[in-house]
Design a protein around this motif. Structure first.
Motif, short mmCIF file in Angstrom:
data_model
loop_
_atom_site.label_atom_id
_atom_site.label_comp_id
_atom_site.label_asym_id
_atom_site.label_seq_id
_atom_site.Cartn_x
_atom_site.Cartn_y
_atom_site.Cartn_z
N VAL A 75 16.15 6.01 7.09
CA VAL A 75 14.78 5.60 6.73
C VAL A 75 14.24 4.61 7.75
CG1 VAL A 75 13.33 4.66 4.90
CG2 VAL A 75 15.32 6.01 4.32
N VAL A 76 15.10 3.73 8.25
CA VAL A 76 14.66 2.77 9.27
C VAL A 76 14.12 3.54 10.48
CG1 VAL A 76 15.49 1.03 10.93
CG2 VAL A 76 16.25 0.94 8.54
N VAL A 77 14.84 4.58 10.88
CA VAL A 77 14.42 5.40 12.03
C VAL A 77 13.08 6.07 11.74
CG1 VAL A 77 15.01 7.48 13.35
CG2 VAL A 77 16.77 5.75 12.90
N LEU A 78 12.93 6.60 10.54
CA LEU A 78 11.68 7.28 10.18
C LEU A 78 10.51 6.28 10.17
CD1 LEU A 78 13.00 9.58 7.28
CD2 LEU A 78 12.16 10.33 9.52
N MET A 79 10.76 5.09 9.66
CA MET A 79 9.71 4.06 9.63
C MET A 79 9.31 3.68 11.06
SD MET A 79 8.74 3.20 6.57
CE MET A 79 9.25 3.00 4.85
N LYS A 80 10.31 3.53 11.90
CA LYS A 80 10.03 3.19 13.32
C LYS A 80 9.17 4.29 13.96
CE LYS A 80 10.93 1.11 17.31
NZ LYS A 80 10.73 -0.31 17.59
N VAL A 100 4.16 -0.86 3.70
CA VAL A 100 4.47 0.46 3.14
C VAL A 100 5.90 0.39 2.62
CG1 VAL A 100 2.83 1.80 4.50
CG2 VAL A 100 5.11 1.39 5.43
N PHE A 101 6.12 0.95 1.45
CA PHE A 101 7.45 0.75 0.85
C PHE A 101 8.10 2.08 0.52
CE2 PHE A 101 5.79 0.98 -3.59
CZ PHE A 101 4.45 0.73 -3.34
N GLY A 102 9.22 2.28 1.20
CA GLY A 102 10.02 3.47 0.98
C GLY A 102 11.39 3.07 0.46
N VAL A 155 0.86 -1.19 0.00
CA VAL A 155 0.00 0.00 0.00
C VAL A 155 0.90 1.24 0.00
CG1 VAL A 155 -1.53 1.33 1.50
CG2 VAL A 155 -1.95 -1.09 1.19
N PRO A 156 0.80 2.12 -1.03
CA PRO A 156 1.70 3.27 -1.06
C PRO A 156 1.12 4.54 -0.44
CG PRO A 156 0.61 3.08 -3.18
CD PRO A 156 0.04 2.00 -2.30
N ASN A 157 -0.20 4.56 -0.24
CA ASN A 157 -0.84 5.81 0.21
C ASN A 157 -2.25 5.50 0.72
OD1 ASN A 157 -2.23 5.25 -2.13
ND2 ASN A 157 -1.29 6.88 -3.34
N MET A 158 -2.98 6.57 1.13
CA MET A 158 -4.33 6.39 1.67
C MET A 158 -5.28 5.80 0.63
SD MET A 158 -4.90 6.53 4.65
CE MET A 158 -5.85 7.15 5.91
N ARG A 175 -1.57 -5.62 10.79
CA ARG A 175 -0.14 -5.51 11.03
C ARG A 175 0.51 -4.67 9.94
NH1 ARG A 175 4.76 -8.95 12.62
NH2 ARG A 175 5.62 -9.14 10.55
N VAL A 176 1.57 -3.95 10.29
CA VAL A 176 2.22 -3.08 9.30
C VAL A 176 3.71 -3.38 9.21
CG1 VAL A 176 2.71 -0.72 8.56
CG2 VAL A 176 0.58 -1.21 9.75
N ARG A 177 4.11 -3.67 7.99
CA ARG A 177 5.53 -3.93 7.71
C ARG A 177 6.02 -2.81 6.80
NH1 ARG A 177 7.49 -7.96 4.04
NH2 ARG A 177 5.39 -8.75 3.69
N ALA A 178 7.32 -2.53 6.90
CA ALA A 178 7.93 -1.57 5.97
C ALA A 178 8.94 -2.29 5.10
CB ALA A 178 8.64 -0.47 6.75
N ALA A 179 9.06 -1.84 3.86
CA ALA A 179 10.16 -2.30 3.02
C ALA A 179 11.04 -1.09 2.75
CB ALA A 179 9.62 -2.86 1.71
#
Ligand code: HMG
Ligand code: MG
Length: 306
Positions: A161-166, A99-101, A80-83, A136-140
């Motif tokens: 980016v890891v910090v921002l995702m956290k 969510v993928f950044g 999912v990239p956005n709302m 549940r939410v995962r980041a890539a």
């Protein structure tokens, strides 16, 4: 030191089929997911709720999600990239969203049409709404080992980016080598950065196999105690915005390696090979997976001998 069991997240239906030039029918995607469930896959990335103008191959996302007969205990994830994507995904009841950044600005712009910071601001309400809905939410984090546009990517850029995702509340952080260029020590250095912010259970590796380094990189991660990896049936995959990048490490190859090392996966390799043969037949080419091809050839020899 090595983990006794490993969880594989099967990304073939999404990462694999998003990159196919030829159309694959929704019914065939659904059949693939069913076969993966039968092989014992417990985490499956099914599709992505992205713009059909950007990735037409995933335009049947809702049809595929609705068509799956869900085996109990299997987690079905969607990108999912956005709302807009979340709103389209919610009625299809995903168990997890991704969510993928990206660690590189250049890739972020090409892949999701915004800067890294803008992407985080887009993800913030998406993550909050998903968590609120019990999903549940995962980041890539893409391009963690190198970028097709910018070239080198430093561990500092990844950690940022890891910090921002956290900070926006994602529960799990996947480190992705989008162009398959990482080698074991560099991968370990990047994983160490992710492990400063997420526990061992919530960091995973996503290795495209462009330069043939993926199995070695997984072994390097296992040596650090990491035990969650994305893999792709038959070695399908790539990213439409990372031209030249080949598929993810093949699920069959990883399972063959892990079982050979006495590490449990809960996956039945024979049935996994069947699933790989199925989708490869649909695509009209042999599986990229070396183990898959070898096991199919062994079956043929055994069949010919009887
Ligand atoms: P944009 O054009 O900047 O979006 O695209 P926008 O917000 O300006 O909206 C423009 C139009 O798109 C509007 O429609 C929106 O409704 C529509 P219009 O008013 O023109 O008719 N729209 C959408 N439609 C459906 N679903 C949506 C959606 N959002 C907007 N979610 C956007 C921005 C992020 C949507 C676009 O860039 C996009 O879809 N990118 C996806 C790229 C992608 O899927 N890449 C592959 C997956 S990532 C990957 O493979 C890497 C990974 O495997 C890890 C690794 O290996 O590195 C995960
Ligand atoms: Mg990928």
């Amino acid at each position: 030191m090595l983990p006794a069991a490993v969880t594989l997240v099967e990304v073939g239906p999404r990462d694999g089929l998003q990159n196919e030039a030829q159309p694959v029918a929704a019914a065939q995607k659904i059949e693939l997911v069913h076969r993966l469930q039968q092989a014992g896959c417990r985490e499956i990335e099914v599709t992505s709720f992205v713009s059909p103008k950007w990735v037409p191959q995933m335009a049947d996302n809702a049809e595929v999600m609705r068509g799956i007969e869900r085996a109990p205990g299997v987690r079905h994830a969607v990108l999912v990239p956005n709302m807009t994507g979340l709103q389209a995904a919610l009625p299809t009841r995903p168990d997890e969203i991704v969510v993928f950044g990206a660690a590189s600005e250049a890739f972020s712009r090409r892949n999701i049409n915004c800067s890294v910071e803008e992407s985080i601001e887009r993800f913030r309400p998406v993550v909050a709404a998903a968590l609120e809905a019990g999903i549940r939410v995962r980041a890539a984090v893409s391009t963690a080992l190198g970028c097709p546009y910018q070239g080198e990517v430093t561990p500092d850029e990844v950690e940022r980016v890891v910090v921002l995702m956290k900070a926006i509340g994602v529960q799990h952080c996947g480190i992705a080598d989008t162009i398959g260029i990482g080698t074991p020590r560099r991968v370990q250095a990047v994983m160490e950065r992710a492990l400063k912010h997420f526990p061992l259970d919530d960091v995973s590796g996503h290795f495209h196999d462009t330069y043939g380094q993926a199995l070695a990189n997984i072994l390097a991660c296992l040596q650090m105690g990491l035990h969650v990896f994305d893999t792709s049936i038959a070695g399908l995959g790539g990213c439409p915005y990372a031209r030249g990048a080949t598929g993810n490490v093949a699920s069959e190859d990883v399972v063959f390696m892990l079982h050979g090392m006495g590490i449990e996966t809960g996956i039945d390799l024979d049935r996994l090979v069947d699933a790989g043969a199925y989708i490869s037949d649909v695509l009209g080419r042999p599986p990229v997976s070396r183990a898959g091809r070898a096991l199919l050839a062994r079956r043929e020899r055994a069949g010919a001998a009887t």
